[in-house]
Design a protein around this motif. Structure first.
Motif, PDB file in Angstrom:
ATOM      1  N   GLU A 197       7.046   2.084   6.362  1.00 15.99           N
ATOM      2  CA  GLU A 197       7.912   3.294   6.338  1.00 15.99           C
ATOM      3  C   GLU A 197       7.163   4.528   6.224  1.00 15.99           C
ATOM      4  O   GLU A 197       6.474   4.592   5.469  1.00 15.99           O
ATOM      5  N   ASP A 198       7.525   5.430   7.125  1.00 14.66           N
ATOM      6  CA  ASP A 198       7.021   6.892   7.063  1.00 14.66           C
ATOM      7  C   ASP A 198       7.731   7.725   6.355  1.00 14.66           C
ATOM      8  O   ASP A 198       9.086   8.027   6.912  1.00 14.66           O
ATOM      9  N   ALA A 247       8.225  -6.997   6.794  1.00 19.56           N
ATOM     10  CA  ALA A 247       8.498  -7.473   8.239  1.00 19.56           C
ATOM     11  C   ALA A 247       7.938  -6.362   9.225  1.00 19.56           C
ATOM     12  O   ALA A 247       7.768  -5.074   9.018  1.00 19.56           O
ATOM     13  N   LYS A 248       7.829  -6.860  10.505  1.00 15.46           N
ATOM     14  CA  LYS A 248       7.350  -5.761  11.449  1.00 15.46           C
ATOM     15  C   LYS A 248       8.436  -4.644  11.770  1.00 15.46           C
ATOM     16  O   LYS A 248       9.459  -4.973  11.946  1.00 15.46           O
ATOM     17  N   SER A 249       7.776  -3.276  12.099  1.00 11.67           N
ATOM     18  CA  SER A 249       8.664  -2.444  12.070  1.00 11.67           C
ATOM     19  C   SER A 249       7.921  -1.547  13.222  1.00 11.67           C
ATOM     20  O   SER A 249       6.855  -1.468  13.564  1.00 11.67           O
ATOM     21  N   ASN A 250       8.727  -0.372  13.517  1.00 12.12           N
ATOM     22  CA  ASN A 250       8.222   0.745  14.544  1.00 12.12           C
ATOM     23  C   ASN A 250       6.879   1.381  13.758  1.00 12.12           C
ATOM     24  O   ASN A 250       6.191   1.872  14.550  1.00 12.12           O
ATOM     25  N   PHE A 251       6.725   1.502  12.532  1.00 11.45           N
ATOM     26  CA  PHE A 251       5.861   2.333  11.796  1.00 11.45           C
ATOM     27  C   PHE A 251       4.810   1.200  11.435  1.00 11.45           C
ATOM     28  O   PHE A 251       4.971   0.502  10.511  1.00 11.45           O
ATOM     29  N   SER A 258       0.861  -1.210  -0.053  1.00 11.92           N
ATOM     30  CA  SER A 258      -0.072   0.043   0.157  1.00 11.92           C
ATOM     31  C   SER A 258       0.762   1.269  -0.085  1.00 11.92           C
ATOM     32  O   SER A 258       1.944   1.289   0.565  1.00 11.92           O
ATOM     33  N   VAL A 259       0.318   2.282  -0.457  1.00 10.03           N
ATOM     34  CA  VAL A 259       0.975   3.532  -0.624  1.00 10.03           C
ATOM     35  C   VAL A 259       0.428   4.598   0.159  1.00 10.03           C
ATOM     36  O   VAL A 259       0.582   5.779   0.082  1.00 10.03           O
ATOM     37  N   TYR A 291       4.518   3.816   2.875  1.00  9.95           N
ATOM     38  CA  TYR A 291       4.214   2.564   2.232  1.00  9.95           C
ATOM     39  C   TYR A 291       4.325   1.378   3.291  1.00  9.95           C
ATOM     40  O   TYR A 291       4.857   1.636   4.382  1.00  9.95           O
ATOM     41  N   GLY A 292       3.488   0.274   3.233  1.00  8.11           N
ATOM     42  CA  GLY A 292       3.519  -0.929   4.010  1.00  8.11           C
ATOM     43  C   GLY A 292       2.610  -1.734   3.393  1.00  8.11           C
ATOM     44  O   GLY A 292       1.673  -1.817   2.582  1.00  8.11           O
TER      45      GLY A 292
END
Length: 419
Positions: free
Chosen positions: A341-342, A314-318, A296-297, A308-309
């Motif tokens: 990622e932001d 992989a799991k991340s802080n965002f 997704s954007v 995007y995500g």
């Protein structure tokens, strides 16, 4: 008294500027009078250059391709109202209303992707209808009617094209431009393109579209970022004989004043529902490639084309969860948690960035399901997907574009208007 003195001073400033022509009209006392005078060095778009194009339109039947980006959207400019008073004010007037105020005979509005008011989702079917404010007929240029039919152009003497482009090959306004030019050429209609700055105007980058991947999201052999205004691009379509059978459009570009390609240009109006700000417009070329993947954007959030995500990364802080909103009735991964990622606060990019695409591909849980068929249409070539899957470095991918980009830059030079 003070207001009268200030008004008089402003009026004298306007009328004393060089190159100003008074617009003659029998009903001039009841019309809005528009001044093209420059009281500062701000960019003047083609739509603002009234003294150039109004004489062409007088006593003609006019069709117009436009949406919410057409017209004037500017602060602090001078407008002359009702034959005398001058005031400094925000201007926000559509090109349709502006021309109707000048008694120009507009017969039809042609609406591109996202519709005349710019409210439709990307790819959503735009229907014909009537504008509720002016009662003018609206003809959709999206869906099955991308090119106006002869009967839809019947009686039109001059067509106007006034849309804000963003300088990216798969942004479909330039595809609509192609079909309008072709239809005008076939039906002996003059086309006026009201030029506007390209917010990504100094960037030329990305793979060149290969002809076998021609589609509505890429019609010409140009790079993903082509570094031209829409007026310059219209000149290139004509000059390179890209219209059907090599026909030529009777084209006139009403170019901008005070514009240079390296200038930072902030769009005063969203060009489409999911490009809400300058950051999204700058990142659009790089992140839109994700639309050809299972990532997704940010459609369905308030950070479209700035994040995007995916549930598969992989799991991340965002993380974010897309939900239906304006411009995305059915967003990808609706109501599903996405990790990614932001990019909302990163510095402006000056090239097509591949690092986020490569990073996402390398971290997805199932690489075989990462790309879909749309990716090749967006990229304009099979090679980019193959290079990423083969783990070719970003540097080497960029080197593979070098020769084609150099040839495009040489060809592009013939059609440039601005420095």
């Amino acid at each position: 008294m003070r207001k009268y003195i200030l008004t008089t001073i402003l009026f004298l400033l306007i009328t004393s500027c060089k190159g100003q022509n008074k617009l003659k009209n029998e009903n001039r006392e009841s019309e809005v009078k528009l001044s093209e005078s420059k009281i500062d060095s701000t960019i003047i778009t083609g739509a603002e250059r009234y003294t150039v194009y109004l004489p062409i339109l007088k006593n003609k039947k006019i069709g117009i391709v436009t949406n919410q980006t057409g017209g004037i959207h500017k602060k602090g400019r001078i407008i002359v109202i009702n034959g005398g008073e001058a005031e400094e004010a925000d201007q926000n007037i559509s090109i349709v209303d502006l021309l109707l105020n000048q008694k120009i005979n507009i017969t039809k509005i042609f609406a591109p992707e996202h519709g005349f008011r710019g409210t439709e989702d990307a790819g959503e079917h735009v229907i014909d209808g009537k504008d509720v404010k002016t009662n003018l007929p609206i003809i959709s240029l999206y869906g099955n009617n991308k090119k106006p039919k002869p009967e839809q152009l019947d009686g039109i003497d001059v067509m106007i094209f006034d849309l804000q482009d963003v300088g990216v090959r798969f942004y479909t306004y330039i595809s609509s431009l192609h079909y309008i030019m072709e239809a005008c050429a076939e039906n002996n209609i003059q086309l006026l393109v009201f030029d506007r700055p390209n917010p990504n105007g100094s960037i030329v980058d990305g793979p060149i579209l290969e002809k076998e991947y021609n589609s509505f999201v890429g019609m010409h052999p140009i790079p993903l970022l082509y570094g031209m205004t829409i007026g310059e691009y219209a000149r290139m379509i004509n000059g390179e004989h890209w219209l059907k059978n090599g026909i030529q459009c009777n084209l006139k570009v009403i170019h901008c004043l005070n514009y240079k390609r390296e200038m930072i240009y902030c769009l005063p109006v969203k060009p489409s529902p999911n490009l809400p700000n300058d950051q999204a417009i700058n990142l659009y070329a790089s992140l839109c490639l994700f639309e050809g993947t299972n990532v997704s954007v940010g459609r369905g959030t308030e950070k479209q084309f700035q994040i995007y995500g995916s549930p598969f990364l992989a799991k991340s802080n965002f993380s974010f969860t897309p939900i239906p909103n304006f411009g995305a009735k059915e967003p990808v991964f609706k109501n599903k948690l996405c990790y990614g990622e932001d990019l909302t606060t990163i510095q402006k990019v000056n090239k097509l960035e591949l690092k986020w695409l490569i990073k996402a591909y390398n971290s997805t849980s199932d690489k075989s399901k990462f790309f879909n068929d749309f990716f090749t249409k967006l990229a304009g070539t099979k090679k980019l997907q193959q290079q990423i899957e083969a783990e070719v470095s970003e540097n080497d991918i960029r080197k593979s574009w070098k020769k084609d980009l150099e040839e495009f830059m040489i060809m592009r030079m013939k059609y440039l208007i601005y420095e």
